[in-house]
Design a protein around this motif. Structure first.
Motif, mmCIF file in Angstrom:
data_model
loop_
_atom_site.group_PDB
_atom_site.id
_atom_site.type_symbol
_atom_site.label_atom_id
_atom_site.label_comp_id
_atom_site.label_asym_id
_atom_site.label_seq_id
_atom_site.Cartn_x
_atom_site.Cartn_y
_atom_site.Cartn_z
ATOM 1 N N ILE A 96 35.804 31.511 45.779
ATOM 2 C CA ILE A 96 37.043 32.161 46.200
ATOM 3 C C ILE A 96 37.933 32.198 44.961
ATOM 4 C CG2 ILE A 96 39.082 32.102 47.688
ATOM 5 C CD1 ILE A 96 37.440 30.507 49.712
ATOM 6 N N TYR A 97 38.280 33.413 44.550
ATOM 7 C CA TYR A 97 39.088 33.616 43.348
ATOM 8 C C TYR A 97 40.560 33.681 43.746
ATOM 9 C CZ TYR A 97 34.503 34.661 41.556
ATOM 10 O OH TYR A 97 33.178 34.567 41.217
ATOM 11 N N LEU A 98 41.377 32.875 43.085
ATOM 12 C CA LEU A 98 42.798 32.765 43.401
ATOM 13 C C LEU A 98 43.621 33.416 42.296
ATOM 14 C CD1 LEU A 98 42.769 28.948 44.289
ATOM 15 C CD2 LEU A 98 42.345 30.878 45.843
ATOM 16 N N GLY A 99 44.342 34.490 42.633
ATOM 17 C CA GLY A 99 45.173 35.172 41.629
ATOM 18 C C GLY A 99 46.608 34.800 41.814
ATOM 19 N N GLY A 100 47.322 35.173 40.922
ATOM 20 C CA GLY A 100 47.326 36.148 39.901
ATOM 21 C C GLY A 100 47.478 37.552 40.537
ATOM 22 N N ASP A 101 47.646 38.500 39.634
ATOM 23 C CA ASP A 101 47.761 39.875 40.112
ATOM 24 C C ASP A 101 46.389 40.498 40.332
ATOM 25 O OD1 ASP A 101 46.884 41.344 37.754
ATOM 26 O OD2 ASP A 101 48.820 40.913 36.850
ATOM 27 N N HIS A 102 46.417 41.684 40.865
ATOM 28 C CA HIS A 102 45.185 42.340 41.306
ATOM 29 C C HIS A 102 44.293 42.815 40.175
ATOM 30 C CE1 HIS A 102 48.604 45.225 41.440
ATOM 31 N NE2 HIS A 102 47.833 45.792 40.550
ATOM 32 N N SER A 103 44.702 42.685 38.924
ATOM 33 C CA SER A 103 43.818 43.071 37.828
ATOM 34 C C SER A 103 42.604 42.155 37.750
ATOM 35 C CB SER A 103 44.571 43.087 36.498
ATOM 36 O OG SER A 103 45.027 41.809 36.150
ATOM 37 N N MET A 104 42.661 41.027 38.447
ATOM 38 C CA MET A 104 41.510 40.131 38.497
ATOM 39 C C MET A 104 40.303 40.783 39.161
ATOM 40 S SD MET A 104 42.794 37.536 41.481
ATOM 41 C CE MET A 104 41.316 36.582 41.612
ATOM 42 N N GLN A 119 19.903 39.648 42.153
ATOM 43 C CA GLN A 119 19.274 38.929 43.267
ATOM 44 C C GLN A 119 18.859 39.860 44.404
ATOM 45 O OE1 GLN A 119 21.849 35.732 44.514
ATOM 46 N NE2 GLN A 119 22.198 35.076 42.412
ATOM 47 N N GLY A 120 19.193 41.147 44.292
ATOM 48 C CA GLY A 120 18.839 42.096 45.346
ATOM 49 C C GLY A 120 19.555 41.833 46.654
ATOM 50 N N ARG A 121 20.787 41.380 46.573
ATOM 51 C CA ARG A 121 21.565 41.090 47.793
ATOM 52 C C ARG A 121 22.837 41.929 47.799
ATOM 53 N NH1 ARG A 121 25.882 38.229 46.285
ATOM 54 N NH2 ARG A 121 25.731 36.836 44.517
ATOM 55 N N PRO A 122 23.470 42.055 48.955
ATOM 56 C CA PRO A 122 24.718 42.837 49.021
ATOM 57 C C PRO A 122 25.843 42.168 48.230
ATOM 58 C CG PRO A 122 23.877 42.357 51.233
ATOM 59 C CD PRO A 122 23.056 41.571 50.260
ATOM 60 N N LEU A 123 26.758 42.990 47.783
ATOM 61 C CA LEU A 123 27.930 42.503 47.057
ATOM 62 C C LEU A 123 28.966 41.981 48.042
ATOM 63 C CD1 LEU A 123 29.768 42.251 44.539
ATOM 64 C CD2 LEU A 123 30.413 44.637 44.916
ATOM 65 N N PHE A 124 29.501 40.813 47.751
ATOM 66 C CA PHE A 124 30.619 40.263 48.511
ATOM 67 C C PHE A 124 31.507 39.501 47.544
ATOM 68 C CE2 PHE A 124 32.888 36.986 50.798
ATOM 69 C CZ PHE A 124 33.430 37.715 51.835
ATOM 70 N N VAL A 125 32.788 39.807 47.559
ATOM 71 C CA VAL A 125 33.751 39.120 46.705
ATOM 72 C C VAL A 125 34.962 38.771 47.558
ATOM 73 C CG1 VAL A 125 35.176 39.241 44.623
ATOM 74 C CG2 VAL A 125 33.041 40.536 44.733
ATOM 75 N N LEU A 126 35.422 37.546 47.443
ATOM 76 C CA LEU A 126 36.648 37.141 48.126
ATOM 77 C C LEU A 126 37.638 36.677 47.074
ATOM 78 C CD1 LEU A 126 38.377 36.531 50.597
ATOM 79 C CD2 LEU A 126 37.223 34.318 50.769
ATOM 80 N N TRP A 127 38.737 37.406 46.966
ATOM 81 C CA TRP A 127 39.813 36.966 46.088
ATOM 82 C C TRP A 127 41.116 37.090 46.836
ATOM 83 C CZ3 TRP A 127 38.319 42.070 45.116
ATOM 84 C CH2 TRP A 127 39.353 42.998 44.984
ATOM 85 N N LEU A 128 41.998 36.172 46.537
ATOM 86 C CA LEU A 128 43.338 36.154 47.108
ATOM 87 C C LEU A 128 44.284 36.349 45.939
ATOM 88 C CD1 LEU A 128 42.866 32.904 49.230
ATOM 89 C CD2 LEU A 128 42.510 35.270 49.986
ATOM 90 N N ASP A 129 45.018 37.424 45.964
ATOM 91 C CA ASP A 129 45.919 37.611 44.837
ATOM 92 C C ASP A 129 47.368 37.623 45.300
ATOM 93 O OD1 ASP A 129 46.928 40.346 45.203
ATOM 94 O OD2 ASP A 129 44.996 41.062 44.488
ATOM 95 N N ALA A 130 48.243 37.481 44.331
ATOM 96 C CA ALA A 130 49.665 37.385 44.616
ATOM 97 C C ALA A 130 50.363 38.733 44.500
ATOM 98 C CB ALA A 130 50.309 36.385 43.644
ATOM 99 N N HIS A 131 49.556 39.793 44.299
ATOM 100 C CA HIS A 131 50.151 41.120 44.099
ATOM 101 C C HIS A 131 49.084 42.178 44.352
ATOM 102 C CE1 HIS A 131 51.615 44.599 41.726
ATOM 103 N NE2 HIS A 131 52.778 44.182 42.192
ATOM 104 N N SER A 132 48.918 42.599 45.594
ATOM 105 C CA SER A 132 47.855 43.564 45.880
ATOM 106 C C SER A 132 48.426 44.948 46.163
ATOM 107 C CB SER A 132 47.042 43.101 47.088
ATOM 108 O OG SER A 132 47.883 42.976 48.216
ATOM 109 N N ASP A 133 47.827 45.922 45.535
ATOM 110 C CA ASP A 133 48.101 47.317 45.843
ATOM 111 C C ASP A 133 47.016 48.172 45.215
ATOM 112 O OD1 ASP A 133 50.716 48.133 43.427
ATOM 113 O OD2 ASP A 133 48.732 47.346 43.168
ATOM 114 N N PHE A 134 46.986 49.441 45.578
ATOM 115 C CA PHE A 134 45.993 50.365 45.064
ATOM 116 C C PHE A 134 46.692 51.476 44.303
ATOM 117 C CE2 PHE A 134 43.904 48.979 49.066
ATOM 118 C CZ PHE A 134 42.815 48.346 48.491
ATOM 119 N N SER A 135 46.031 51.983 43.306
ATOM 120 C CA SER A 135 46.510 53.170 42.612
ATOM 121 C C SER A 135 45.309 53.836 41.970
ATOM 122 C CB SER A 135 47.562 52.814 41.560
ATOM 123 O OG SER A 135 47.002 51.958 40.592
#
Length: 185
Positions: A96-104, A119-135
């Motif tokens: 679990i990745y703890l941010g920081g801003d969303h550039s992580m 490994q031939g498995r599906p991608l899964f990433v869990l991060w919690l950031d302090a500044h999330s948005d999309f652009s």
């Protein structure tokens, strides 16, 4: 309720240079202070805290677009987080990745993706950031006040899912299926 017990690894990413406001650097410590690790342990998980990733200085790197600010630092964080995520993604732990801003997102997603592909498995990433948005890059050209790179890194991940379910062009409003409110793609 049956809960799958995991070996969780907490990884701090005190990234602040991608956000327009300061303060995101405190995100990882705020999650720790709020008791995230203790809460996960109380749920029956094994938790190890790897501390904060350190910035890798990439040297003199020229941005592809001169309006982007903090580009060298962004590249440094991306490389450091990519290396850590690729390593953890190749092991049996649940990071679990703890941010920081969303550039992580750029480093954590790319590192975990490399490990998942190997490994031939599906991608899964869990991060919690302090500044999330999309652009997206077009928004940066349209809004001269924004010279940040980070939201751009999240957009391709989001587009894979939204491209299957939505018609229209990015930025065109759509209605939320559950609430009827206008949302932006």
């Amino acid at each position: 309720m049956n809960v799958v017990r995991r070996e969780i690894v907490l990884v701090g990413a005190p990234v602040n240079d991608g956000a327009g406001q300061k303060g995101c650097v405190m995100g990882p410590d705020a999650y720790r202070t709020a008791g995230l690790g203790e809460t996960l342990k109380a749920l029956g998980h094994s938790v190890t805290d790897h501390g904060n990733v350190r910035l890798v200085h990439p040297g003199n790197v020229a941005p592809p677009n001169p309006v982007l600010r903090n580009y060298e630092t962004y590249i440094g964080w991306t490389r450091a987080l990519h290396a850590k995520a690729a390593d953890l993604g190749s092991s049996p732990v649940f990071p679990i990745y703890l941010g920081g801003d969303h550039s992580m997102a750029a480093g954590t997603v790319s590192g975990q993706a490399r490990a998942a592909a190997a490994q031939g498995r599906p991608l899964f990433v869990l991060w919690l950031d302090a500044h999330s948005d999309f652009s997206h890059p077009g928004q940066h050209r349209q809004r001269q006040s924004s010279r940040d790179t980070p939201g751009v890194s999240v957009r391709p991940v989001r587009l894979r899912r939204s491209a299957r379910r939505a018609a229209g062009t990015p930025g065109e409003p759509r209605k939320c299926r559950d609430h009827g409110r206008a949302l932006c793609r």
